[in-house]
Motif scaffolding. Structure first.
Motif, PDB file in Angstrom:
ATOM      1  N   PHE A 155      19.010  30.335  19.384  1.00  0.00           N
ATOM      2  CA  PHE A 155      18.573  29.887  20.710  1.00  0.00           C
ATOM      3  C   PHE A 155      18.971  28.447  21.023  1.00  0.00           C
ATOM      4  O   PHE A 155      19.408  28.152  22.135  1.00  0.00           O
ATOM      5  N   VAL A 156      18.827  27.543  20.073  1.00  0.00           N
ATOM      6  CA  VAL A 156      19.118  26.134  20.356  1.00  0.00           C
ATOM      7  C   VAL A 156      20.574  25.931  20.763  1.00  0.00           C
ATOM      8  O   VAL A 156      20.836  25.336  21.817  1.00  0.00           O
ATOM      9  N   PRO A 157      21.557  26.429  20.007  1.00  0.00           N
ATOM     10  CA  PRO A 157      22.937  26.273  20.493  1.00  0.00           C
ATOM     11  C   PRO A 157      23.182  26.977  21.833  1.00  0.00           C
ATOM     12  O   PRO A 157      23.910  26.458  22.688  1.00  0.00           O
ATOM     13  N   PHE A 158      22.570  28.140  22.036  1.00  0.00           N
ATOM     14  CA  PHE A 158      22.706  28.849  23.312  1.00  0.00           C
ATOM     15  C   PHE A 158      22.163  27.988  24.454  1.00  0.00           C
ATOM     16  O   PHE A 158      22.812  27.845  25.494  1.00  0.00           O
ATOM     17  N   ALA A 159      20.988  27.419  24.253  1.00  0.00           N
ATOM     18  CA  ALA A 159      20.367  26.603  25.298  1.00  0.00           C
ATOM     19  C   ALA A 159      21.205  25.366  25.606  1.00  0.00           C
ATOM     20  O   ALA A 159      21.406  25.018  26.774  1.00  0.00           O
ATOM     21  N   VAL A 160      21.715  24.732  24.576  1.00  0.00           N
ATOM     22  CA  VAL A 160      22.458  23.485  24.758  1.00  0.00           C
ATOM     23  C   VAL A 160      23.870  23.746  25.285  1.00  0.00           C
ATOM     24  O   VAL A 160      24.316  23.122  26.250  1.00  0.00           O
ATOM     25  N   VAL A 161      24.586  24.690  24.670  1.00  0.00           N
ATOM     26  CA  VAL A 161      25.992  24.908  25.022  1.00  0.00           C
ATOM     27  C   VAL A 161      26.138  25.795  26.254  1.00  0.00           C
ATOM     28  O   VAL A 161      26.796  25.424  27.222  1.00  0.00           O
ATOM     29  N   TYR A 162      25.519  26.965  26.247  1.00  0.00           N
ATOM     30  CA  TYR A 162      25.730  27.929  27.333  1.00  0.00           C
ATOM     31  C   TYR A 162      24.883  27.616  28.565  1.00  0.00           C
ATOM     32  O   TYR A 162      25.370  27.656  29.694  1.00  0.00           O
ATOM     33  N   MET A 163      23.612  27.296  28.340  1.00  0.00           N
ATOM     34  CA  MET A 163      22.713  27.047  29.478  1.00  0.00           C
ATOM     35  C   MET A 163      22.697  25.574  29.899  1.00  0.00           C
ATOM     36  O   MET A 163      22.026  25.211  30.848  1.00  0.00           O
ATOM     37  N   ARG A 164      23.421  24.741  29.146  1.00  0.00           N
ATOM     38  CA  ARG A 164      23.577  23.317  29.475  1.00  0.00           C
ATOM     39  C   ARG A 164      22.242  22.570  29.559  1.00  0.00           C
ATOM     40  O   ARG A 164      22.027  21.755  30.438  1.00  0.00           O
ATOM     41  N   GLN A 165      21.360  22.893  28.640  1.00  0.00           N
ATOM     42  CA  GLN A 165      20.076  22.205  28.556  1.00  0.00           C
ATOM     43  C   GLN A 165      20.244  20.958  27.688  1.00  0.00           C
ATOM     44  O   GLN A 165      21.028  20.953  26.740  1.00  0.00           O
ATOM     45  N   PRO A 166      19.513  19.903  27.985  1.00  0.00           N
ATOM     46  CA  PRO A 166      19.644  18.683  27.172  1.00  0.00           C
ATOM     47  C   PRO A 166      19.074  18.894  25.769  1.00  0.00           C
ATOM     48  O   PRO A 166      18.109  19.638  25.587  1.00  0.00           O
ATOM     49  N   VAL A 167      19.692  18.240  24.808  1.00  0.00           N
ATOM     50  CA  VAL A 167      19.169  18.256  23.441  1.00  0.00           C
ATOM     51  C   VAL A 167      17.894  17.418  23.446  1.00  0.00           C
ATOM     52  O   VAL A 167      17.862  16.328  24.001  1.00  0.00           O
ATOM     53  N   ARG A 168      16.847  17.968  22.827  1.00  0.00           N
ATOM     54  CA  ARG A 168      15.565  17.269  22.807  1.00  0.00           C
ATOM     55  C   ARG A 168      15.074  17.145  21.373  1.00  0.00           C
ATOM     56  O   ARG A 168      15.325  18.011  20.542  1.00  0.00           O
ATOM     57  N   LEU A 169      14.372  16.085  21.135  1.00  0.00           N
ATOM     58  CA  LEU A 169      13.791  15.862  19.818  1.00  0.00           C
ATOM     59  C   LEU A 169      12.802  16.971  19.463  1.00  0.00           C
ATOM     60  O   LEU A 169      12.594  17.281  18.285  1.00  0.00           O
ATOM     61  N   ASP A 170      12.222  17.607  20.459  1.00  0.00           N
ATOM     62  CA  ASP A 170      11.295  18.711  20.218  1.00  0.00           C
ATOM     63  C   ASP A 170      11.962  19.857  19.452  1.00  0.00           C
ATOM     64  O   ASP A 170      11.295  20.590  18.731  1.00  0.00           O
ATOM     65  N   PHE A 171      13.270  20.026  19.615  1.00  0.00           N
ATOM     66  CA  PHE A 171      13.992  21.064  18.859  1.00  0.00           C
ATOM     67  C   PHE A 171      13.878  20.778  17.363  1.00  0.00           C
ATOM     68  O   PHE A 171      13.684  21.684  16.560  1.00  0.00           O
ATOM     69  N   LEU A 172      14.009  19.517  16.992  1.00  0.00           N
ATOM     70  CA  LEU A 172      13.882  19.133  15.583  1.00  0.00           C
ATOM     71  C   LEU A 172      12.470  19.399  15.082  1.00  0.00           C
ATOM     72  O   LEU A 172      12.288  19.946  13.993  1.00  0.00           O
ATOM     73  N   TRP A 173      11.457  19.026  15.849  1.00  0.00           N
ATOM     74  CA  TRP A 173      10.079  19.246  15.429  1.00  0.00           C
ATOM     75  C   TRP A 173       9.783  20.741  15.267  1.00  0.00           C
ATOM     76  O   TRP A 173       9.103  21.143  14.322  1.00  0.00           O
ATOM     77  N   ALA A 174      10.282  21.536  16.194  1.00  0.00           N
ATOM     78  CA  ALA A 174      10.098  22.996  16.089  1.00  0.00           C
ATOM     79  C   ALA A 174      10.751  23.516  14.813  1.00  0.00           C
ATOM     80  O   ALA A 174      10.182  24.352  14.105  1.00  0.00           O
ATOM     81  N   ALA A 175      11.955  23.031  14.521  1.00  0.00           N
ATOM     82  CA  ALA A 175      12.659  23.462  13.312  1.00  0.00           C
ATOM     83  C   ALA A 175      11.878  23.056  12.064  1.00  0.00           C
ATOM     84  O   ALA A 175      11.780  23.829  11.107  1.00  0.00           O
ATOM     85  N   LEU A 176      11.321  21.857  12.064  1.00  0.00           N
ATOM     86  CA  LEU A 176      10.533  21.414  10.908  1.00  0.00           C
ATOM     87  C   LEU A 176       9.276  22.256  10.729  1.00  0.00           C
ATOM     88  O   LEU A 176       8.883  22.558   9.597  1.00  0.00           O
ATOM     89  N   CYS A 177       8.651  22.642  11.820  1.00  0.00           N
ATOM     90  CA  CYS A 177       7.495  23.536  11.723  1.00  0.00           C
ATOM     91  C   CYS A 177       7.900  24.878  11.110  1.00  0.00           C
ATOM     92  O   CYS A 177       7.172  25.435  10.276  1.00  0.00           O
ATOM     93  N   LEU A 178       9.066  25.380  11.502  1.00  0.00           N
ATOM     94  CA  LEU A 178       9.536  26.641  10.926  1.00  0.00           C
ATOM     95  C   LEU A 178       9.874  26.494   9.452  1.00  0.00           C
ATOM     96  O   LEU A 178       9.652  27.426   8.675  1.00  0.00           O
ATOM     97  N   VAL A 179      10.401  25.348   9.055  1.00  0.00           N
ATOM     98  CA  VAL A 179      10.669  25.121   7.627  1.00  0.00           C
ATOM     99  C   VAL A 179       9.362  25.229   6.846  1.00  0.00           C
ATOM    100  O   VAL A 179       9.309  25.863   5.790  1.00  0.00           O
TER     101      VAL A 179
END
Length: 114
Positions: free
Chosen positions: A80-104
């Motif tokens: 989802f993150v690459p799709f959102a950033v590359v295809y949907m042109r959404q800005p990269v947000r620090l929240d993506f990192l926090w979400a990933a850390l929660c999943l780790v």
């Protein structure tokens, strides 16, 4: 090929279709009626299920249900993150990192075997 690797590859493919079915219409069919987008999404979702169902059947032979679900969630975020950033042109947000850390953390607790 190990069952976990086959499961992972099938789930990656499944999530590519799923992500596009769920969100791709927001970019490609934004001017069309919602029911057109729903029909197109359902057609794409057929391919998602054609990969997801065998992935879960293969994975459930060697993984517990919570482990299988956690694997799917991690793959979902990884797709989802690459799709959102590359295809949907959404800005990269620090929240993506926090979400990933929660999943780790979730992966650790799901797979630690305790």
């Amino acid at each position: 090929m190990s069952p976990v690797l086959r499961t992972t590859l099938l789930l990656v493919g499944s999530n590519l279709f799923m992500t596009y079915a769920w969100y791709g219409h927001l970019r490609t069919l934004h001017g069309r009626p919602w029911y057109i987008a729903a029909l197109v999404s359902w057609g794409i979702a057929l391919f998602e299920y054609a990969l997801q169902v065998p992935a879960n059947r293969i994975g459930f032979q060697v993984l517990s249900l919570p482990q299988l679900k956690m694997l799917q969630e991690v793959i979902t975020l990884a797709v989802f993150v690459p799709f959102a950033v590359v295809y949907m042109r959404q800005p990269v947000r620090l929240d993506f990192l926090w979400a990933a850390l929660c999943l780790v953390g979730a992966v650790y607790f799901t797979f630690r075997g305790g």
